[in-house]
Design an enzyme around this catalytic site. Structure first.
Site, mmCIF file in Angstrom:
data_model
loop_
_atom_site.group_PDB
_atom_site.id
_atom_site.type_symbol
_atom_site.label_atom_id
_atom_site.label_comp_id
_atom_site.label_asym_id
_atom_site.label_seq_id
_atom_site.Cartn_x
_atom_site.Cartn_y
_atom_site.Cartn_z
ATOM 1 N N ASP A 120 -14.389 -6.741 12.797
ATOM 2 C CA ASP A 120 -13.416 -6.863 11.711
ATOM 3 C C ASP A 120 -13.859 -7.962 10.752
ATOM 4 O O ASP A 120 -14.356 -9.010 11.180
ATOM 5 C CB ASP A 120 -12.037 -7.187 12.278
ATOM 6 C CG ASP A 120 -11.001 -7.411 11.184
ATOM 7 O OD1 ASP A 120 -11.025 -6.653 10.195
ATOM 8 O OD2 ASP A 120 -10.190 -8.343 11.315
ATOM 9 N N TYR A 156 0.784 -1.228 0.000
ATOM 10 C CA TYR A 156 0.000 0.000 0.000
ATOM 11 C C TYR A 156 0.818 1.280 0.000
ATOM 12 O O TYR A 156 0.273 2.355 0.247
ATOM 13 C CB TYR A 156 -0.948 0.002 1.200
ATOM 14 C CG TYR A 156 -1.868 -1.185 1.238
ATOM 15 C CD1 TYR A 156 -2.604 -1.569 0.116
ATOM 16 C CD2 TYR A 156 -1.986 -1.960 2.383
ATOM 17 C CE1 TYR A 156 -3.440 -2.664 0.140
ATOM 18 C CE2 TYR A 156 -2.826 -3.063 2.423
ATOM 19 C CZ TYR A 156 -3.546 -3.413 1.297
ATOM 20 O OH TYR A 156 -4.374 -4.505 1.329
ATOM 21 N N TYR A 191 -3.232 -7.261 5.005
ATOM 22 C CA TYR A 191 -2.279 -7.875 4.077
ATOM 23 C C TYR A 191 -0.903 -7.973 4.722
ATOM 24 O O TYR A 191 -0.209 -8.987 4.575
ATOM 25 C CB TYR A 191 -2.198 -7.054 2.790
ATOM 26 C CG TYR A 191 -1.491 -7.750 1.649
ATOM 27 C CD1 TYR A 191 -0.104 -7.895 1.633
ATOM 28 C CD2 TYR A 191 -2.200 -8.267 0.573
ATOM 29 C CE1 TYR A 191 0.547 -8.534 0.599
ATOM 30 C CE2 TYR A 191 -1.559 -8.914 -0.470
ATOM 31 C CZ TYR A 191 -0.186 -9.037 -0.457
ATOM 32 O OH TYR A 191 0.454 -9.677 -1.499
#
Length: 581
Positions: A260, A44, A117
């Site tokens: 989540d 990211y 991730y």
């Protein structure tokens, strides 16, 4: 003078064995001494503080005697190579750890941190057994992509996968591919328009022919994964199954949130590693959503002591990481292992509690049965929920119309839409005729529900394939109905990853709907509620009731769903009730 000065080195190269160079930003103390390494690997952008620093204070980590390395994974932003989600992260992670351990300012001890991730990059690297990796801190992450991330009980995570591809993956992919300024401008504006109209994109079918990414010319992985059958071995290449988890040999601190979208795999990682790995494992779950560790989630506030900034009025998340890594990388006594391994936030009473195991050893699994006089549709219907076993009762029915699916309102989600995350008042959606609502009497005393939850639903459909959904709701005295957790099951995958071919039409079948877990005290004056339906869109793709879904179908059928709740077919929710001391 230089005691708290920090050196920042940009784009430090990490040469991999195949010649690919990964680039990292290094934050280290000014004094030139050797320190332990804290490494995170993300797709990211290491230069973007929102992602690279996110919920931790990187400066404070350095000030406390660590070298922090933030690395772009293969094929993303500054790093070379071609990006394909998850595929290279194990071996690349192994090499990155060993490279970091050899740096002149490293003392050879490496830890890893990060969420989602870059929580997964920790686990995949740890499964490769790099000798210099000493501890990890994976937050809100996953394992088998078919089990609660890309799919859930056979249903495709439509909203998350589309949102992730468009918002997280496509921008850099476009930048790398389209180097002509005018072509890049055209493509990036096209992407922006697509994201601005993402709710329309969610409704496109068949998803396998979704034109948005094709037109942009990026993220081919999206279509590749849709072509894989659930039982294909290729998933093992991208996932972290039990066998890989068994290969991890380092201590891990698992961080999760009740809202989540990766709650179930986070808990499973803790449970599996505690069983298979001869190293301490810890689990903390707050009332948080994905990447959001604040005190206010959805429409509820849980108090300042619930936030990342002041956990249990004791420490913030950076301090918690420091205590974990100080113990394993510096051999300092921080009392981290003297504390019980499980720490969870109990909603309702809004308190933290520590436990020795998960699930809690004192748990009593109590079935709460569905009852009605045949009209449980909507919250105004006659659906009831109680511990009393049903006798002979009429069935409940509703029509599942794929052209008008039940909207996703709150929950453990991760997609771009208003009111999509956390606890949100469900009363409006509960006015739909295609939702059965079963509500307990007003509680005269509090009931704590903490642990894994499932619904056993005895159902019949006139379709050849279909879905069933369930949701657990806390109804407040004023009628406000806040969702706690939910789940879905696809009839064709109700027994696992192998597609079921048996006829289900007009058969009464027990469906097990996994609602993952929660921790909530239903206070006196509240009511316990369960919703049953057949869609949760766009969180999941819609079943077309004809052997196809939004993934590959062009046409759909409505389905008549019949729910049984009698002595022979006692549909119920199995709640993990914690008895009073």
């Amino acid at each position: 003078m230089g005691e708290h000065q920090i050196i920042v080195e940009k784009n430090v190269p990490c040469l991999l064995s195949d010649g690919t160079i990964l680039y990292s930003d290094v934050y280290r103390p000014y004094d030139g001494q050797q320190y332990p390494i804290l490494l995170t690997r993300l797709p990211y952008n290491k230069n973007d503080p929102y992602y690279s620093h996110r919920y931790l204070d990187t400066n404070r980590l350095v000030e406390n005697g660590y070298v922090v390395i933030i690395q772009d994974v293969r094929g993303r932003f500054a790093s070379e190579g071609d990006f394909y989600p998850f595929k290279y992260e194990g071996k690349d992670g192994f090499e990155a750890i060993e490279w970091a351990a050899r740096l002149p300012y490293s003392n050879g001890r490496v830890g890893m941190f990060g969420l989602s991730y870059y929580g997964f990059t920790q686990l995949l690297a740890a499964a490769e057994n790099p000798p210099h990796l000493k501890a990890i801190f994976p937050a809100q992450t996953f394992n088998d992509l078919r089990a609660g991330s890309f799919f859930q009980n056979g249903a495709y995570g439509l909203g998350m996968n589309m949102t992730w591809a468009l918002e997280s993956i496509a921008p850099d992919a476009i930048r790398r591919k389209f180097t002509d300024p005018e072509e890049y401008k055209h493509k990036i504006l096209q992407l922006a328009e697509t994201i601005d109209n993402i709710e329309e994109e969610f409704r496109f079918y068949p998803i396998k022919e979704w034109p948005a990414l094709r037109k942009l010319g990026v993220a081919e992985y999206f279509y590749d994964m849709l072509e894989c059958e659930m039982e294909d071995k290729i998933w093992d290449e991208f996932s972290l199954g039990i066998e890989k988890l068994k290969g991890i040999t380092v201590p891990a601190f698992h961080l999760g949130g009740w809202f989540d979208n990766f709650l179930a795999p986070t808990i499973a990682n803790y449970v599996y590693l505690k069983e298979f790995v001869d190293q301490p494992q810890k689990l903390m779950i707050g009332p948080w959503a994905h990447g959001d560790f604040s005190s206010q989630i959805g429409e509820r506030g849980f108090g300042q002591h619930s936030s990342q900034a002041w956990i249990d009025y004791k420490e913030d998340l950076t301090d918690l990481h420091l205590r974990w890594f100080d113990y394993w990388l510096k051999e300092k006594e921080t009392n981290i292992l003297q504390e019980k391994p499980v720490k969870i936030f109990v909603m309702g009473t809004n308190t933290w509690r520590e436990e020795d195991t998960w699930p809690l050893p004192q748990t009593e699994y109590i079935p709460f049965y569905f009852h009605s006089k045949g009209k449980a549709n909507t919250r105004f219907g006659d659906g009831r929920l109680s511990v009393e076993m049903p006798k002979e009762e009429p069935t409940d029915r509703y029509i599942f119309d794929p052209s008008n699916p039940v909207p996703s309102i709150g929950g453990g989600t991760l997609f771009d839409q208003l009111h999509s995350v956390g606890p949100i008042d469900q009363r409006t959606v509960e006015e739909r005729e295609d939702i059965l609502v079963y509500t307990s009497n007003v509680l005269t005393e509090a009931v704590e529900v903490t642990g894994p939850i499932k619904v056993i639903l005895y159902a019949k459909t006139n379709a050849c394939s279909t879905d069933f959904t369930a949701k657990l709701v806390d109804v407040f005295p004023d009628g406000t109905a806040y969702n706690l957790t939910d789940g879905i099951v696809r009839s064709s995958f109700r027994k696992g990853y192998k597609k079921e071919r048996n006829i289900i039409k007009d058969q009464i079948i027990p469906y097990v709907i996994d609602l993952w877990a929660t921790s909530n005290v239903f206070l006196a004056g509240h009511q316990i509620r369960v919703e049953i339906s057949s869609s949760n869109f766009p969180r999941f793709d819609v079943n077309f009731n004809n052997g196809t879904t939004m993934l590959e179908g062009n046409k759909f059928n409505t389905a008549t769903q019949t729910i049984y709740h009698n002595e022979k077919y006692p549909s119920h929710i199995l709640l993990p009730v914690i008895p009073k001391l």
